[in-house]
Design a protein around this motif. Sequence first.
Motif, PDB file in Angstrom:
ATOM      1  N   PRO A   1      -4.575  -5.282  -6.960  1.00 38.53           N
ATOM      2  CA  PRO A   1      -5.590  -6.319  -6.717  1.00 38.53           C
ATOM      3  C   PRO A   1      -6.991  -5.737  -6.846  1.00 38.53           C
ATOM      4  N   GLU A   2      -7.906  -6.595  -7.253  1.00 37.73           N
ATOM      5  CA  GLU A   2      -9.300  -6.181  -7.422  1.00 37.73           C
ATOM      6  C   GLU A   2      -9.960  -5.897  -6.073  1.00 37.73           C
ATOM      7  N   GLN A   3      -9.518  -6.609  -5.046  1.00 33.79           N
ATOM      8  CA  GLN A   3     -10.032  -6.411  -3.693  1.00 33.79           C
ATOM      9  C   GLN A   3      -8.856  -6.116  -2.770  1.00 33.79           C
ATOM     10  N   THR A   4      -9.116  -5.483  -1.633  1.00 29.52           N
ATOM     11  CA  THR A   4      -8.071  -5.196  -0.674  1.00 29.52           C
ATOM     12  C   THR A   4      -7.561  -6.496  -0.065  1.00 29.52           C
ATOM     13  N   VAL A   5      -6.242  -6.623  -0.032  1.00 25.54           N
ATOM     14  CA  VAL A   5      -5.608  -7.800   0.564  1.00 25.54           C
ATOM     15  C   VAL A   5      -4.556  -7.336   1.561  1.00 25.54           C
ATOM     16  N   LYS A   6      -4.044  -8.278   2.338  1.00 21.74           N
ATOM     17  CA  LYS A   6      -3.038  -7.973   3.348  1.00 21.74           C
ATOM     18  C   LYS A   6      -1.747  -7.497   2.671  1.00 21.74           C
ATOM     19  N   ASN A   7      -1.174  -6.414   3.195  1.00 17.89           N
ATOM     20  CA  ASN A   7       0.106  -5.942   2.677  1.00 17.89           C
ATOM     21  C   ASN A   7       1.146  -7.054   2.843  1.00 17.89           C
ATOM     22  N   GLY A   8       1.925  -7.259   1.795  1.00 25.09           N
ATOM     23  CA  GLY A   8       2.929  -8.307   1.807  1.00 25.09           C
ATOM     24  C   GLY A   8       2.441  -9.604   1.205  1.00 25.09           C
ATOM     25  N   ALA A   9       1.151  -9.687   0.854  1.00 24.86           N
ATOM     26  CA  ALA A   9       0.617 -10.900   0.247  1.00 24.86           C
ATOM     27  C   ALA A   9       1.385 -11.211  -1.030  1.00 24.86           C
ATOM     28  N   THR A  10       1.629 -12.489  -1.262  1.00 25.47           N
ATOM     29  CA  THR A  10       2.369 -12.890  -2.459  1.00 25.47           C
ATOM     30  C   THR A  10       1.454 -12.921  -3.673  1.00 25.47           C
ATOM     31  N   VAL A  11       2.058 -12.695  -4.831  1.00 28.16           N
ATOM     32  CA  VAL A  11       1.364 -12.774  -6.106  1.00 28.16           C
ATOM     33  C   VAL A  11       1.983 -13.939  -6.855  1.00 28.16           C
ATOM     34  N   GLY A  12       1.137 -14.837  -7.347  1.00 31.01           N
ATOM     35  CA  GLY A  12       1.696 -15.993  -8.048  1.00 31.01           C
ATOM     36  C   GLY A  12       0.787 -16.473  -9.133  1.00 31.01           C
TER      37      GLY A  12
ATOM     38  N   THR B   1       0.847  -1.196   0.000  1.00 30.62           N
ATOM     39  CA  THR B   1       0.000   0.000   0.000  1.00 30.62           C
ATOM     40  C   THR B   1       0.879   1.242   0.000  1.00 30.62           C
ATOM     41  N   ILE B   2       0.610   2.140  -0.923  1.00 21.95           N
ATOM     42  CA  ILE B   2       1.370   3.390  -1.005  1.00 21.95           C
ATOM     43  C   ILE B   2       0.980   4.277   0.174  1.00 21.95           C
ATOM     44  N   THR B   3       1.972   4.664   0.974  1.00 26.62           N
ATOM     45  CA  THR B   3       1.709   5.474   2.165  1.00 26.62           C
ATOM     46  C   THR B   3       2.222   6.901   2.043  1.00 26.62           C
ATOM     47  N   GLU B   4       3.077   7.147   1.056  1.00 25.55           N
ATOM     48  CA  GLU B   4       3.620   8.499   0.868  1.00 25.55           C
ATOM     49  C   GLU B   4       3.977   8.682  -0.601  1.00 25.55           C
ATOM     50  N   VAL B   5       3.686   9.873  -1.122  1.00 31.51           N
ATOM     51  CA  VAL B   5       3.986  10.205  -2.518  1.00 31.51           C
ATOM     52  C   VAL B   5       4.615  11.590  -2.552  1.00 31.51           C
ATOM     53  N   ASN B   6       5.779  11.686  -3.189  1.00 30.84           N
ATOM     54  CA  ASN B   6       6.467  12.972  -3.307  1.00 30.84           C
ATOM     55  C   ASN B   6       6.885  13.201  -4.752  1.00 30.84           C
ATOM     56  N   ASP B   7       6.972  14.468  -5.141  1.00 29.99           N
ATOM     57  CA  ASP B   7       7.504  14.801  -6.453  1.00 29.99           C
ATOM     58  C   ASP B   7       8.965  14.377  -6.506  1.00 29.99           C
TER      59      ASP B   7
ATOM     60  N   THR C   1       6.589   5.693  -1.139  1.00 24.75           N
ATOM     61  CA  THR C   1       6.885   4.877   0.030  1.00 24.75           C
ATOM     62  C   THR C   1       5.749   3.865   0.121  1.00 24.75           C
ATOM     63  N   ILE C   2       6.124   2.571   0.211  1.00 24.31           N
ATOM     64  CA  ILE C   2       5.130   1.498   0.127  1.00 24.31           C
ATOM     65  C   ILE C   2       5.266   0.568   1.320  1.00 24.31           C
ATOM     66  N   ASP C   3       4.145   0.278   1.968  1.00 23.37           N
ATOM     67  CA  ASP C   3       4.100  -0.632   3.115  1.00 23.37           C
ATOM     68  C   ASP C   3       3.825  -2.045   2.620  1.00 23.37           C
ATOM     69  N   PHE C   4       4.790  -2.945   2.867  1.00 20.74           N
ATOM     70  CA  PHE C   4       4.640  -4.341   2.482  1.00 20.74           C
ATOM     71  C   PHE C   4       4.420  -5.239   3.701  1.00 20.74           C
TER      72      PHE C   4
END
Length: 111
Positions: A100-111, A19-25, A37-40
């Motif tokens: 993801p189409e639905q909210t999932v736990k940060n750090g979830a694996t994609v396979g 989840t993106i938690t911070e965005v800067n130019d 900045t992304i929370d995994f």
Amino acid sequence: MDKIITFEDFTKVDLRIGTITEVNDFPEARNPAYQLTIDFGDLGVKKTSAQITTLYKKEDLLNKQIVAVVNFPKKQIAKFMSECLVLGAVNGKDVILLNPEQTVKNGATVG
């Protein structure tokens, strides 16, 4: 298809949801980009830059879940250290983020 890989090659790529938690130019970037900045989750927080300024405003990216490769070595981009690679579909000069189409736990694996 020029580049054939094995399933073993694919399993080496660590794709995770964050989840993106911070965005800067990022004015120092060669092409227009943001610093993210992304929370995994259990993997921790990682930073990266992304050339996604044509389709996304900073406020629209906050709290957005994305897909990223988290096991690349760190890469210096201008004076910024990128720690992961956010994935997106390239459409000309635009990049559409994969998420993801639905909210999932940060750090979830994609396979």
